[in-house]
Design a protein around this motif. Structure first.
Motif, PDB file in Angstrom:
ATOM      1  N   TRP A   1       0.655  -1.396   0.102  1.00 18.96           N
ATOM      2  CA  TRP A   1       0.123   0.157  -0.027  1.00 18.96           C
ATOM      3  C   TRP A   1       0.697   1.238   0.181  1.00 18.96           C
ATOM      4  O   TRP A   1       0.209   2.420   0.049  1.00 18.96           O
ATOM      5  CB  TRP A   1      -0.992  -0.037   1.372  1.00 18.96           C
ATOM      6  N   ARG A   2       2.027   1.156  -0.092  1.00 18.99           N
ATOM      7  CA  ARG A   2       3.050   2.302   0.147  1.00 18.99           C
ATOM      8  C   ARG A   2       2.814   3.361  -1.019  1.00 18.99           C
ATOM      9  O   ARG A   2       2.778   4.708  -0.915  1.00 18.99           O
ATOM     10  CB  ARG A   2       4.229   1.894  -0.135  1.00 18.99           C
ATOM     11  N   GLY A   3       2.520   2.893  -2.122  1.00 19.69           N
ATOM     12  CA  GLY A   3       2.207   3.745  -3.274  1.00 19.69           C
ATOM     13  C   GLY A   3       0.889   4.611  -3.396  1.00 19.69           C
ATOM     14  O   GLY A   3       0.744   5.674  -3.921  1.00 19.69           O
ATOM     15  N   VAL A   4       0.130   4.165  -2.359  1.00 21.19           N
ATOM     16  CA  VAL A   4      -1.089   5.134  -2.449  1.00 21.19           C
ATOM     17  C   VAL A   4      -1.422   5.812  -0.666  1.00 21.19           C
ATOM     18  O   VAL A   4      -2.278   6.202  -0.296  1.00 21.19           O
ATOM     19  CB  VAL A   4      -2.391   4.120  -2.417  1.00 21.19           C
ATOM     20  N   ALA A   5      -0.344   5.643  -0.004  1.00 22.04           N
ATOM     21  CA  ALA A   5      -0.169   6.082   1.303  1.00 22.04           C
ATOM     22  C   ALA A   5      -0.445   7.574   1.443  1.00 22.04           C
ATOM     23  O   ALA A   5       0.151   8.273   0.531  1.00 22.04           O
ATOM     24  CB  ALA A   5       0.968   5.678   2.001  1.00 22.04           C
ATOM     25  N   PRO A   6      -0.820   8.206   2.404  1.00 21.96           N
ATOM     26  CA  PRO A   6      -1.135   9.628   2.484  1.00 21.96           C
ATOM     27  C   PRO A   6       0.465  10.123   2.567  1.00 21.96           C
ATOM     28  O   PRO A   6       1.254   9.609   3.020  1.00 21.96           O
ATOM     29  CB  PRO A   6      -1.755   9.866   4.007  1.00 21.96           C
ATOM     30  N   ARG A   7       0.910  11.429   1.715  1.00 24.78           N
ATOM     31  CA  ARG A   7       2.171  12.019   2.064  1.00 24.78           C
ATOM     32  C   ARG A   7       1.830  13.346   2.197  1.00 24.78           C
ATOM     33  O   ARG A   7       0.871  14.240   1.810  1.00 24.78           O
ATOM     34  CB  ARG A   7       2.828  11.661   0.551  1.00 24.78           C
ATOM     35  N   VAL A   8       3.133  14.237   2.379  1.00 20.61           N
ATOM     36  CA  VAL A   8       3.102  15.475   2.684  1.00 20.61           C
ATOM     37  C   VAL A   8       3.734  16.130   1.634  1.00 20.61           C
ATOM     38  O   VAL A   8       4.990  15.742   1.129  1.00 20.61           O
ATOM     39  CB  VAL A   8       3.810  16.080   3.964  1.00 20.61           C
ATOM     40  N   GLU A   9       3.086  17.279   1.025  1.00 13.82           N
ATOM     41  CA  GLU A   9       3.674  17.793   0.003  1.00 13.82           C
ATOM     42  C   GLU A   9       3.689  19.380   0.248  1.00 13.82           C
ATOM     43  O   GLU A   9       2.618  19.919   0.998  1.00 13.82           O
ATOM     44  CB  GLU A   9       2.902  17.936  -1.292  1.00 13.82           C
ATOM     45  N   ARG A  10       4.591  20.177  -0.293  1.00 16.98           N
ATOM     46  CA  ARG A  10       4.636  21.667  -0.016  1.00 16.98           C
ATOM     47  C   ARG A  10       3.946  22.285  -1.215  1.00 16.98           C
ATOM     48  O   ARG A  10       4.404  21.985  -2.503  1.00 16.98           O
ATOM     49  CB  ARG A  10       6.216  21.894   0.012  1.00 16.98           C
ATOM     50  N   ARG A  11       3.247  23.288  -0.863  1.00 17.34           N
ATOM     51  CA  ARG A  11       2.794  24.020  -1.761  1.00 17.34           C
ATOM     52  C   ARG A  11       3.508  25.238  -2.310  1.00 17.34           C
ATOM     53  O   ARG A  11       4.459  25.356  -1.667  1.00 17.34           O
ATOM     54  CB  ARG A  11       1.314  24.620  -1.340  1.00 17.34           C
ATOM     55  N   HIS A  12       3.249  25.836  -3.325  1.00 22.64           N
ATOM     56  CA  HIS A  12       4.073  26.849  -4.058  1.00 22.64           C
ATOM     57  C   HIS A  12       3.936  28.020  -2.978  1.00 22.64           C
ATOM     58  O   HIS A  12       5.067  28.891  -2.868  1.00 22.64           O
ATOM     59  CB  HIS A  12       3.459  27.644  -5.458  1.00 22.64           C
ATOM     60  N   ASP A  13       2.912  28.216  -2.205  1.00 24.80           N
ATOM     61  CA  ASP A  13       2.933  29.224  -1.188  1.00 24.80           C
ATOM     62  C   ASP A  13       3.807  28.890   0.001  1.00 24.80           C
ATOM     63  O   ASP A  13       3.856  29.833   0.917  1.00 24.80           O
ATOM     64  CB  ASP A  13       1.440  29.726  -0.748  1.00 24.80           C
ATOM     65  N   GLY A  14       4.100  27.783   0.092  1.00 21.63           N
ATOM     66  CA  GLY A  14       4.986  27.428   1.123  1.00 21.63           C
ATOM     67  C   GLY A  14       4.513  26.701   2.402  1.00 21.63           C
ATOM     68  O   GLY A  14       4.972  26.307   3.401  1.00 21.63           O
ATOM     69  N   THR A  15       3.216  26.558   2.206  1.00 24.82           N
ATOM     70  CA  THR A  15       2.458  25.731   3.194  1.00 24.82           C
ATOM     71  C   THR A  15       2.553  24.282   2.942  1.00 24.82           C
ATOM     72  O   THR A  15       2.662  23.910   1.821  1.00 24.82           O
ATOM     73  CB  THR A  15       0.607  26.219   3.272  1.00 24.82           C
ATOM     74  N   ASP A  16       2.179  23.446   4.024  1.00 23.55           N
ATOM     75  CA  ASP A  16       2.338  21.925   3.666  1.00 23.55           C
ATOM     76  C   ASP A  16       0.876  21.365   3.722  1.00 23.55           C
ATOM     77  O   ASP A  16       0.085  21.825   4.663  1.00 23.55           O
ATOM     78  CB  ASP A  16       3.285  21.344   4.690  1.00 23.55           C
ATOM     79  N   VAL A  17       0.867  20.262   2.928  1.00 24.17           N
ATOM     80  CA  VAL A  17      -0.538  19.714   2.999  1.00 24.17           C
ATOM     81  C   VAL A  17      -0.406  17.960   2.763  1.00 24.17           C
ATOM     82  O   VAL A  17       0.728  17.569   2.384  1.00 24.17           O
ATOM     83  CB  VAL A  17      -1.432  19.971   1.738  1.00 24.17           C
ATOM     84  N   TRP A  18      -1.274  17.271   3.440  1.00 25.24           N
ATOM     85  CA  TRP A  18      -1.273  16.079   3.291  1.00 25.24           C
ATOM     86  C   TRP A  18      -1.963  15.729   2.008  1.00 25.24           C
ATOM     87  O   TRP A  18      -3.144  16.241   1.633  1.00 25.24           O
ATOM     88  CB  TRP A  18      -1.964  15.233   4.561  1.00 25.24           C
ATOM     89  N   VAL A  19      -1.446  14.828   1.206  1.00 24.54           N
ATOM     90  CA  VAL A  19      -2.245  14.363   0.074  1.00 24.54           C
ATOM     91  C   VAL A  19      -2.615  12.917   0.011  1.00 24.54           C
ATOM     92  O   VAL A  19      -1.618  12.147   0.360  1.00 24.54           O
ATOM     93  CB  VAL A  19      -1.348  14.755  -1.329  1.00 24.54           C
ATOM     94  N   TYR A  20      -3.843  12.665  -0.132  1.00 26.02           N
ATOM     95  CA  TYR A  20      -4.259  11.307  -0.018  1.00 26.02           C
ATOM     96  C   TYR A  20      -5.658  11.128  -1.184  1.00 26.02           C
ATOM     97  O   TYR A  20      -6.517  11.937  -0.996  1.00 26.02           O
ATOM     98  CB  TYR A  20      -4.875  10.885   1.342  1.00 26.02           C
ATOM     99  N   ASP A  21      -5.533   9.994  -1.971  1.00 28.51           N
ATOM    100  CA  ASP A  21      -6.619   9.737  -2.879  1.00 28.51           C
ATOM    101  C   ASP A  21      -7.025  10.854  -3.435  1.00 28.51           C
ATOM    102  O   ASP A  21      -8.355  11.173  -3.691  1.00 28.51           O
ATOM    103  CB  ASP A  21      -7.652   9.135  -1.831  1.00 28.51           C
ATOM    104  N   GLY A  22      -6.225  11.661  -4.095  1.00 34.43           N
ATOM    105  CA  GLY A  22      -6.428  13.191  -4.781  1.00 34.43           C
ATOM    106  C   GLY A  22      -7.225  13.770  -3.967  1.00 34.43           C
ATOM    107  O   GLY A  22      -7.405  14.966  -4.749  1.00 34.43           O
ATOM    108  N   ASN A  23      -6.849  14.121  -2.717  1.00 34.26           N
ATOM    109  CA  ASN A  23      -7.332  15.244  -1.927  1.00 34.26           C
ATOM    110  C   ASN A  23      -6.345  15.983  -1.262  1.00 34.26           C
ATOM    111  O   ASN A  23      -5.342  15.027  -1.002  1.00 34.26           O
ATOM    112  CB  ASN A  23      -8.443  14.670  -0.945  1.00 34.26           C
ATOM    113  N   GLU A  24      -6.170  17.179  -1.093  1.00 31.26           N
ATOM    114  CA  GLU A  24      -5.262  17.856  -0.204  1.00 31.26           C
ATOM    115  C   GLU A  24      -6.022  18.235   1.037  1.00 31.26           C
ATOM    116  O   GLU A  24      -7.044  18.918   1.391  1.00 31.26           O
ATOM    117  CB  GLU A  24      -4.930  19.132  -0.981  1.00 31.26           C
ATOM    118  N   ILE A  25      -5.330  17.942   2.190  1.00 35.88           N
ATOM    119  CA  ILE A  25      -5.563  18.128   3.622  1.00 35.88           C
ATOM    120  C   ILE A  25      -4.791  19.042   4.285  1.00 35.88           C
ATOM    121  O   ILE A  25      -3.452  18.778   4.582  1.00 35.88           O
ATOM    122  CB  ILE A  25      -5.928  16.801   4.391  1.00 35.88           C
ATOM    123  N   PRO A  26      -4.908  20.568   4.268  1.00 39.49           N
ATOM    124  CA  PRO A  26      -3.970  21.335   4.792  1.00 39.49           C
ATOM    125  C   PRO A  26      -3.789  21.046   6.592  1.00 39.49           C
ATOM    126  O   PRO A  26      -4.741  20.607   7.131  1.00 39.49           O
ATOM    127  CB  PRO A  26      -4.312  22.775   4.511  1.00 39.49           C
TER     128      PRO A  26
END
Length: 425
Positions: free
Chosen positions: A30-55
């Motif tokens: 399941w590692r390929g679909v696990a939630p992950r943290v990404e940094r937006r262009h504005d410098g904020t971090d979001v969790w990304v999971y299943d096509g959704n962003e959770i700030p």
């Protein structure tokens, strides 16, 4: 008893999950679909999971920030106090606050794992939820024995899977579960439906207490589109009364007489009126509504089975004689905006100073230890658990408010704030 003699166990705090939380707990499949943290262009971090962003919502992690920077704007890990997400620094912040024990509710998965229930692949959702529970129990709580009360998330889309997870986590020493204050708001059956019976039964079998946290229905109270945000913040804890009434008049507590419920972050000032009201309603109406408490009053069942939790509630403390003091617990709410950190002992002492020492001991730690099956004294002597002892070993921890370099965006309307922030829970 003096302030420094207090032993404090908080039954409601929160964790901002660290980006690497799934690295050691999720099967390779399941590692390929696990939630992950990404940094937006504005410098904020979001969790990304299943096509959704959770700030990361700022108001949920403002510990150490000056009040003028409170707000609902998304933030980054760089802007958060490290105690929000780093277990070592969390323990240090607890020491500086004189707090011995803590139970931590989730952040990005929502308060009862709603995020995982919306997975496009529920097999993946279950695996990720179980990995979350393993991380929370084994790593977050397991890194500091005697300091944390483990709290599991249930797979709310399947009551039998919920029961199985209660048993699995119970075997790992976790005997608290976070559930919804109103599952019907999540488009699931209500407390009045026997749909949840396998879950309730498993909680009874494991001695697991069910925690209903404010906001766990994914609904915030907005009275009018142009109401100031102060209205929303004011009403949030008070609205737990809806869950209390819904639960008490449902079959749940009578059908499962050993089940225990905690109203997390709900306060206690409203309890005397609520108990008077339900008894009045029962006495006048039960003959035609069909309610039957088998010779008891609803308030008696409520006081016996429901654990109450408060942060700072002087009115409630002043009316403890109208409650069962054995069912009242204290909360710190770190790192949320309602938290009394780093002055929790001083804030609480202002309300409880005149109480008898045995009552103080009950509401500050003994009730929490009993209801949540927590035994910190098996890890350190009692004299090492006081506010005095803990703060003495954290004198180098800097609790001075520090600016993150930007002020909160001013929003006058509660509805506007909710829309811009999404679901803060």
């Amino acid at each position: 008893m003096e302030l420094d003699d207090l032993i404090l166990v908080s039954v409601d705090d929160h964790v901002v999950e660290p980006p690497d939380m799934f690295d050691r707990h999720l099967p390779d499949r399941w590692r390929g679909v696990a939630p992950r943290v990404e940094r937006r262009h504005d410098g904020t971090d979001v969790w990304v999971y299943d096509g959704n962003e959770i700030p990361n919502i700022g108001l949920n992690a403002v510990a150490g920030r000056p009040p003028e920077e409170y707000g609902m704007e998304p933030t980054s890990f760089d802007e958060l106090r490290s105690g929000c997400y780093d277990i070592g620094d969390r323990v240090r912040d607890m020491d500086a606050n004189g707090v011995l024990g803590s139970m931590c509710f989730p952040s990005f998965p929502n308060l009862c794992g709603q995020l995982f229930s919306r997975s496009s692949d529920l097999d993946a959702g279950l695996a990720i939820l179980q990995a979350y529970n393993d991380w929370h129990i084994d790593e977050w709580c397991g890194s500091a024995p005697g300091r944390f009360i483990p709290l599991m998330l249930p797979p709310i889309w399947d009551p039998q899977a919920m029961a199985d997870e209660v048993h699995r986590c119970g075997a790992k020493g976790c005997h608290a579960v976070s559930f919804s204050e109103n599952p019907s708001k999540l488009k699931l059956p209500s407390f009045h439906d026997d749909h949840w019976d396998p879950f309730w039964a498993a909680c009874v079998e494991e001695g697991t207490i069910v925690c209903l946290h404010i906001g766990s229905s994914s609904r915030l109270v907005v009275t009018a589109p142009d109401a100031p945000v102060d209205v929303l913040i004011t009403l949030q804890p008070i609205n737990i009364v809806q869950a209390a009434a819904d639960l008490l008049w449902s079959p749940v507590l009578r059908k499962f007489p050993e089940l225990r419920i905690a109203l997390s972050e709900g306060g206690i000032g409203w309890i005397p009126y609520f108990c008077d009201r339900v008894d009045w309603i029962y006495t006048r109406h039960h003959q035609w509504t069909g309610q039957d408490f088998q010779g008891r009053l609803p308030s008696e069942v409520f006081r016996e089975r429901v654990v109450l939790c408060f942060i700072d509630d002087p009115a409630g403390v002043a009316n403890l004689d109208r409650m069962d003091v054995d069912g009242v617990c204290w909360e710190s709410d770190y790192p949320h905006s309602d938290s009394t950190w780093p002055l929790s002992p001083e804030t609480l002492w202002g309300s409880i100073e005149g109480l008898p020492p045995p009552v103080i001991d009950k509401i500050t730690h003994e009730n929490a230890m009993r209801h949540f099956r927590f035994d910190p004294f098996s890890h350190r002597p009692r004299e090492g658990c006081t506010v005095r002892a803990l703060r003495a070993q954290a004198q180098d921890v800097d609790v001075t408010p520090r600016s993150a370099g930007r002020k909160a965006e001013h929003k006058t309307g509660a509805a506007e704030l909710v829309r811009s922030a999404g679901d803060s829970h």
